[in-house]
Design a protein around this motif. Structure first.
Motif, PDB file in Angstrom:
ATOM      1  N   GLN B  67      -2.462   0.134   2.594  1.00 55.16           N
ATOM      2  CA  GLN B  67      -1.201   0.871   2.496  1.00 55.16           C
ATOM      3  C   GLN B  67      -0.181   0.067   1.703  1.00 55.16           C
ATOM      4  O   GLN B  67      -0.246  -1.173   1.655  1.00 55.16           O
ATOM      5  CB  GLN B  67      -0.666   1.155   3.899  1.00 55.16           C
ATOM      6  CG  GLN B  67      -1.519   2.182   4.638  1.00 55.16           C
ATOM      7  CD  GLN B  67      -1.076   2.343   6.075  1.00 55.16           C
ATOM      8  OE1 GLN B  67      -0.973   1.353   6.801  1.00 55.16           O
ATOM      9  NE2 GLN B  67      -0.812   3.568   6.471  1.00 55.16           N
ATOM     10  N   VAL B  68       0.764   0.793   1.134  1.00 60.96           N
ATOM     11  CA  VAL B  68       1.819   0.117   0.371  1.00 60.96           C
ATOM     12  C   VAL B  68       2.449  -0.963   1.242  1.00 60.96           C
ATOM     13  O   VAL B  68       2.796  -0.716   2.397  1.00 60.96           O
ATOM     14  CB  VAL B  68       2.879   1.146  -0.081  1.00 60.96           C
ATOM     15  CG1 VAL B  68       4.032   0.455  -0.788  1.00 60.96           C
ATOM     16  CG2 VAL B  68       2.227   2.192  -0.988  1.00 60.96           C
ATOM     17  N   ASP B  70       0.748  -3.837   1.830  1.00 61.24           N
ATOM     18  CA  ASP B  70      -0.345  -4.756   2.155  1.00 61.24           C
ATOM     19  C   ASP B  70      -0.732  -5.553   0.911  1.00 61.24           C
ATOM     20  O   ASP B  70      -0.243  -5.305  -0.196  1.00 61.24           O
ATOM     21  CB  ASP B  70      -1.588  -3.983   2.631  1.00 61.24           C
ATOM     22  CG  ASP B  70      -1.332  -3.211   3.921  1.00 61.24           C
ATOM     23  OD1 ASP B  70      -0.384  -3.572   4.657  1.00 61.24           O
ATOM     24  OD2 ASP B  70      -2.085  -2.242   4.170  1.00 61.24           O
ATOM     25  N   GLU B 189      -1.602   4.165  -1.731  1.00 64.86           N
ATOM     26  CA  GLU B 189      -2.553   4.233  -0.626  1.00 64.86           C
ATOM     27  C   GLU B 189      -3.971   4.020  -1.140  1.00 64.86           C
ATOM     28  O   GLU B 189      -4.379   4.610  -2.153  1.00 64.86           O
ATOM     29  CB  GLU B 189      -2.443   5.606   0.049  1.00 64.86           C
ATOM     30  CG  GLU B 189      -3.046   5.603   1.439  1.00 64.86           C
ATOM     31  CD  GLU B 189      -3.244   7.022   1.977  1.00 64.86           C
ATOM     32  OE1 GLU B 189      -2.550   7.936   1.480  1.00 64.86           O
ATOM     33  OE2 GLU B 189      -4.098   7.192   2.864  1.00 64.86           O
ATOM     34  N   LYS B 226      -3.065  -7.124   5.955  1.00 60.89           N
ATOM     35  CA  LYS B 226      -2.141  -6.067   6.377  1.00 60.89           C
ATOM     36  C   LYS B 226      -0.725  -6.633   6.526  1.00 60.89           C
ATOM     37  O   LYS B 226      -0.520  -7.722   7.061  1.00 60.89           O
ATOM     38  CB  LYS B 226      -2.585  -5.486   7.717  1.00 60.89           C
ATOM     39  CG  LYS B 226      -3.900  -4.709   7.670  1.00 60.89           C
ATOM     40  CD  LYS B 226      -3.793  -3.450   6.825  1.00 60.89           C
ATOM     41  CE  LYS B 226      -2.803  -2.436   7.424  1.00 60.89           C
ATOM     42  NZ  LYS B 226      -2.706  -1.255   6.523  1.00 60.89           N
TER      43      LYS B 226
END
Lengths: 314, 314, 314, 314
Positions: B67-68, B70, B189, B226
């Motif tokens: 995800q944006v 990470d 994503e 993450k």
């Protein structure tokens, strides 16, 4: 070239420009000089301020027979810090980080001007004095080098030891250490060689604005290549031949150094432009000298191993 | 993260931008991918033109859970040229020499577009085909690398594989070879990882405008960090951690890479700005990625050996 | 080209890249469009946030008959701020002052993000709201312009409206005001023209990071020059023809713009390279577009008066 | 400051560096000097080569009372070409076009070194001699200016008249014409003012490597601002105050000039940093001096009209 002499010279005054100043000593090609340099701040081995700050130079040394259009070869034979204390800039220079990050540096600098390093000449290490923090007890190995050295520029110029150019000067390249031979264009009669600005250690780029600044005992020898004109400093060590570009931005340093290397390869290694391009394209290395002084410095290097195989294949 | 899988993927189409394109494969953190890349000219292992020239990319690979905000870690496990022929630019690029020297290059180039190299995969060498001159019979050892790889940029951008940016792209850094791990910011994503532009060998700077261009078999694995946002690509190999700045001029590459390294050292190595400045000032190394593409590339490196001693001293 | 039409178009969505997006309207060469643009922050005439910030674009407009290799001419016929409030950056951008001066700016910025200007459309003036200081009651005359406009880039690229290139984009040149005609290379079928980022006023360089940002009513007309390929945007006003270079550093902007002007003079004004050099050398003018965005902008201008005398002397 | 005198001085020797050379004349603040300059090639009004080429300087003039930390004001009262022949570079300089376009210039230059212009001092025009082509009979109006002038740099430096710096020097800005007042930092006792390198006409950037080079009769007056230290040259004419940045790349010229303007506005116009930023952001103008010499030049200008309204509003 006759008998080679070894001269011992203790400086009594220093210069803050590389220019056509009265020589302190006349030496011959093949001669060796044993001398000393104060640090960039003008502090000698006893931490006495013997001259104003700003890369004070020992010299100039007049090389007999050196004429405009020749090349001066200087071999750095010994570079030995001669005291147990060095100093460095507190934080990174403001021009080496993104402009928006400069306030972070300004805040971290606080009101300090310098940090002190304890230099252990036997153990060959430097250690920050009383850092009280993550660097407590932390040591780095010394790798002594000269930050600023070169010859008098031509055309009557006298150029500040803060900056650099075709004549050399303040290049702050960590490759200028024991065992290297550096070539300078002779731009005035006698070449007039200057040296100073010892660093006990420095990373690429001199990005904190200093290395670990220290005074030094230096031994160097000189030689002449008559009738060979070069445009930018050149050098060689055990593994590489290299050329030096001093300018801004770094892009232009690369252009100067690469053009100089191309001239070297095509004039002395019997390579045509296309063959030289292939070797450079696949084998060249670049080092960053300084990205702090008014003129930046980049080095263009070719592995000797590659060039030697070239010769044997001919 | 569950069972790690190994995927074998043979591309059937290629991309000339890094952008939010439909994924060719969905993979999970920990997974390994075995795939192939055509060369910069769109030629595959059979020298067939299977897609237009200009750094065609294999991919994109969608990484589950990315995800944006990470960080995507990509380990280049195998980079193996898969044919016996490569090609390179004929002469140096006109932007890497002094402007007044450009006509020398133009004349040496003549009407040729490329030179051919014979690649011996067993001997691990490359040799110019029929050079009839000083390079006759001359061989260079291969050092395979990826010229162009990275992730989809954010904000709906689709950026040409000719250039580079925070998302990676055409960085042409010879350090991107087997064994390196590269970190990219996740900007969309799934991260959407692309790769291509194999070089059998390349000097610093890609100064002839190409390396020895060749198609490749590639094996890589991915992982996710993450919640760790980075601004520029990072990487590590056995000896260094490093950061990557892509911009023009080189001065700005240095600024981006140094700021990113400063963030890394102060956020993950528990160093305050002043301590990080001291380590960088005395120990940093910079490499030149490319000085040919629309955006140039410089790498800021810190020796792991230094950082490890740091940890143990804490 | 048949009947010229006037279209009125009210946007319902906006783009943050210039790319190959679905056209909102198809127009013919010779046609006129009356439309509106939100400001750089996505605020419309009612100060409503109708789209995210970052130079949202109205468009794209598909121009019938436009093919790759043609030139699109856009005449900015009316640029009229359509509300009474604008905003600007608080202090100078950190990249336009000496790096050591950046902390001065950071301190002066404080926690403010923007300053507000009261715009008087009848008096044609802007005034800082409640400045309580040396600028109290101080007014500046409006000089409305478009900061960001251009066409879709080719090769499948979608380029952020934060930056610029051969396709135009965020050039922030105060010469892009009423009465100017701008020429763009057609890089995709239909050209796909976008526009936005109105400034009520802006100095050279956009050095505070913004002009006085405002939404606008815009009227423009388009035309096509079939079969004329240009490499960089061009333009003309009553006094000058000009070319636009978008890159970094500014030196490269000058190179792009000057090369483009040289091509213009030698291809369309029947000048050989030497004659064009003489005219440029003695008569050229350069303007600074922006020195804030990822790509900077410089303009190379030739006085029409000089070129007209040239024609009459032939 | 006592009686103002007018001195007439005819040079008998010239300098190729700005440095701490013996003064040719001692003058007082308020005094006027009537003198002459040879052209950049060392040719005087009779086209006699009276000194080697390379921007030979008339002077230096020692200004009584000028001490380090003061500002020297020089008003250029008369700049009059004093012969009927000038010369210019044949084609554009190779650094002002895209690198790949340099061979076009090299080919157009051929073996010529210079072109000759016939200068008509009554008609105030210049015309290329026997151009036999599109410029046949074509005339340009003169706009005489000084390319190189300034003061001795400090710290013992002697800087070539090929380049420029904080002391002025070879700035090649067409705004240095009759009626302008230029301010230089006093860096040595007596300031030591030098001047030369007359251009009958020159476009922005000196992009052909010269203007129309010509010898000149010059009248100037000097004044001192005691105790005001400036870092870069400043100036003013009827419409603007301006500051001068000399460096590479142009980006850095802009930084120097903008920082100097910010200091000027905040120290002498009672503006805080935020108010100065607003005025600069919306009203600043930049001019390109030269983009040919080793150091480039950009000028940052503020309209006096804006600053006058500021005063009246206070």
């Amino acid at each position: 070239m006759g008998t080679m002499s070894t001269h011992t010279f203790e400086p009594t005054h220093y210069h803050h420009t590389l220019g056509n100043h009265p020589p302190v000593l006349r030496i011959a090609p093949g001669d060796t000089v044993i001398t000393t340099c104060v640090d960039a701040g003008g502090l000698d081995r006893y931490l006495q301020q013997v001259t104003p700050r700003g890369n004070p130079m020992t010299g100039p040394f007049f090389v007999e027979g050196a004429q405009v259009g020749d090349t001066l070869a200087v071999r750095l034979e010994k570079l030995r810090p001669n005291r147990t204390s060095g100093w460095s800039g507190v934080v990174l220079a403001s021009n080496v980080v993104d402009p928006d990050d400069v306030p972070i540096l300004a805040q971290a600098r606080g009101s300090q001007r310098w940090l002190d390093w304890e230099v252990d000449l036997r153990a060959n290490t430097a250690r920050l004095r009383s850092p009280a923090g993550p660097l407590e007890g932390f040591e780095l190995s010394l790798e002594p080098m000269l930050g600023c050295f070169g010859v008098a520029p031509g055309r009557g110029e006298a150029i500040s030891t803060a900056t650099s150019g075709p004549h050399g000067g303040n290049m702050d390249y960590r490759g200028f250490k024991e065992g290297v031979t550096v070539y300078f264009p002779v731009l005035v009669e006698g070449a007039l060689f200057f040296l100073g600005d010892g660093h006990a250690l420095q990373g690429d780029g001199e990005i904190a604005g200093t290395g670990i600044e220290i005074s030094m005992d230096v031994q160097f020898s000189v030689d002449l290549i008559k009738g060979q004109a070069i445009r930018w400093p050149r050098g060689e060590n055990a593994a590489y031949i290299f050329t030096v570009g001093n300018a801004r931005p770094l892009d232009q340093c690369v252009q100067h150094a690469t053009s100089e290397m191309l001239r070297w390869l095509t004039s002395q290694y019997r390579l045509d432009t296309q063959s030289a391009s292939q070797l450079l394209g696949q084998c060249v290395r670049y080092d960053l000298g300084n990205i702090f002084d008014p003129a930046y410095t980049m080095i263009c290097k070719m592995p000797k191993k590659v060039l030697e195989r070239l010769s044997s294949s001919q």
